[in-house]
Write a protein that holds these residues in place. Structure first.
Motif, short mmCIF file in Angstrom:
data_model
loop_
_atom_site.label_atom_id
_atom_site.label_comp_id
_atom_site.label_asym_id
_atom_site.label_seq_id
_atom_site.Cartn_x
_atom_site.Cartn_y
_atom_site.Cartn_z
N ALA A 178 -3.95 8.74 -9.25
CA ALA A 178 -3.79 8.29 -7.87
C ALA A 178 -4.95 7.59 -8.28
O ALA A 178 -6.47 8.02 -8.32
CB ALA A 178 -4.35 9.30 -7.24
N CYS A 179 -5.35 6.60 -8.54
CA CYS A 179 -6.09 5.77 -9.09
C CYS A 179 -7.03 4.20 -7.59
O CYS A 179 -7.37 3.55 -8.45
CB CYS A 179 -6.38 4.45 -9.98
SG CYS A 179 -5.57 5.27 -11.40
N ALA A 222 0.90 -1.38 0.09
CA ALA A 222 -0.20 0.11 -0.54
C ALA A 222 0.67 0.97 -0.22
O ALA A 222 1.87 1.15 0.31
CB ALA A 222 -0.89 0.12 0.80
N PHE A 223 0.77 2.41 -0.32
CA PHE A 223 1.04 3.96 -0.32
C PHE A 223 1.34 4.69 1.33
O PHE A 223 -0.26 4.82 2.07
CB PHE A 223 0.48 4.69 -1.13
CG PHE A 223 1.32 5.88 -1.53
CD1 PHE A 223 2.70 6.39 -1.95
CD2 PHE A 223 1.33 7.15 -0.47
CE1 PHE A 223 3.11 6.84 -2.67
CE2 PHE A 223 1.70 8.00 -0.83
CZ PHE A 223 3.16 8.04 -1.23
N GLU A 260 -9.21 9.42 0.24
CA GLU A 260 -8.30 9.90 2.00
C GLU A 260 -7.30 9.39 0.88
O GLU A 260 -6.24 10.19 1.15
CB GLU A 260 -8.61 8.65 2.48
CG GLU A 260 -9.41 9.31 4.12
CD GLU A 260 -10.83 9.21 3.32
OE1 GLU A 260 -10.98 8.13 2.21
OE2 GLU A 260 -11.88 9.52 3.61
N VAL A 261 -7.36 8.16 0.58
CA VAL A 261 -5.62 7.92 0.40
C VAL A 261 -5.08 8.39 -1.13
O VAL A 261 -4.04 9.21 -1.50
CB VAL A 261 -5.57 6.14 -0.40
CG1 VAL A 261 -4.19 5.97 -1.01
CG2 VAL A 261 -5.75 5.61 0.91
N ASN A 262 -6.23 9.08 -2.01
CA ASN A 262 -6.08 9.60 -3.05
C ASN A 262 -5.22 11.13 -2.95
O ASN A 262 -5.00 11.35 -3.29
CB ASN A 262 -6.84 9.84 -4.30
CG ASN A 262 -7.46 8.41 -4.94
OD1 ASN A 262 -6.41 7.24 -4.89
ND2 ASN A 262 -8.75 8.43 -5.28
N GLU A 318 -3.37 11.75 -0.11
CA GLU A 318 -2.53 12.36 0.31
C GLU A 318 -1.11 11.52 -0.64
O GLU A 318 -0.25 12.30 -0.91
CB GLU A 318 -2.46 10.62 0.78
CG GLU A 318 -1.06 10.82 1.86
CD GLU A 318 -0.89 8.86 2.56
OE1 GLU A 318 0.18 8.65 3.14
OE2 GLU A 318 -2.02 8.59 2.88
N VAL A 319 -1.64 10.82 -1.82
CA VAL A 319 -1.01 10.80 -2.89
C VAL A 319 -1.17 11.84 -3.80
O VAL A 319 0.64 12.27 -4.13
CB VAL A 319 -1.67 9.91 -3.09
CG1 VAL A 319 -1.02 9.23 -5.59
CG2 VAL A 319 -1.67 8.23 -3.21
N ALA A 320 -1.48 12.34 -4.33
CA ALA A 320 -1.72 14.60 -4.97
C ALA A 320 -0.58 15.15 -4.39
O ALA A 320 -0.17 15.48 -5.13
CB ALA A 320 -3.04 14.94 -5.01
N GLY A 321 -0.97 15.05 -2.33
CA GLY A 321 -0.16 15.77 -1.74
C GLY A 321 1.04 14.77 -1.80
O GLY A 321 2.28 16.35 -1.60
#
Length: 219
Positions: free
Chosen positions: A84-85, A63-64, A90-92, A94-97
């Motif tokens: 971010a898929c 997991a990321f 919430e995970v997307n 975090e990934v974007a940030g």
């Protein structure tokens, strides 16, 4: 947000966080491109798993996390585009940030208004490549447009191989560029295209062959 058509390079890494159906659909166009594909996800589709086994992409069964993010930066310095898929907003987020912090461009599957870029849907008909992008209108419009264009232009697949040969013949018979352009403006018109799309290629082909034969006997 911009819509882009990518020209990838062998050393470039395209990063996909998430391994579900959305990731599969979005990474598929990159499989035949000269780039590296990295998928970060504990669960992936059967297709992504098979592509990883075939060496078409790299899959990390994790997991990321911020630690995974540090590893990506350390070992994939050429990474510039991030998809971010995941099925978690919430995970997307975090990934974007994380991606923007490191000056990567982000495409989020869950929020079109938070995408730095979109990749047009592509349609290939013979040697013709079409890009379709509805931007923030939504993927449903893209899909409907793709279906419509596939149906509308399918007849071109029959005509294009012969048209390529004819083009080469005409280039030999008419060395002058302006004269050659005039030939095609005369014999390949909007009405000609409409007839081809209606399934009348045999008739159009015969007319074009007749016109080209006239060039051969022209004094």
């Amino acid at each position: 947000m911009v819509s882009i058509s990518l020209v990838t390079r062998q050393q470039q890494t395209i990063l996909f966080i998430g391994g579900g159906a959305v990731a599969e659909r979005r990474l598929r166009p990159f499989l035949d491109e000269p780039c590296q594909i990295l998928v970060i996800s504990p669960i992936v589709t059967n297709a992504i798993r098979e592509w990883a086994e075939q060496g078409k992409l790299e899959w990390r069964d994790v997991a990321f996390t911020s630690e995974v993010g540090r590893d990506i930066i350390n070992f994939h310095e050429s990474c510039q585009l991030v998809f971010a898929c995941t099925d978690s907003s919430e995970v997307n987020e975090e990934v974007a940030g994380w991606a923007r912090k490191h000056h990567f461009l982000v495409n989020r599957s869950d929020r079109m208004d938070d995408c730095d870029f979109t990749v047009p849907s592509t349609l290939t008909i013979g040697d013709i490549h079409l890009a379709i992008s509805a931007n923030s209108v939504g993927p449903r419009i893209n899909k409907l447009l793709r279906m419509d264009m596939t149906n509308r232009y399918s007849e071109l697949q029959i005509a294009l191989p012969s048209l390529k040969i004819m083009r080469e013949d005409v280039k030999l018979l008419i060395p002058d560029i302006e004269e050659r352009q005039m030939f095609w403006r005369t014999h390949l018109t909007e009405h000609t295209l409409a007839a081809i799309l209606k399934g009348e290629w045999p008739m159009i082909e015969e007319k074009l062959h007749h016109a080209i034969s006239g060039l051969r006997i022209k004094p």
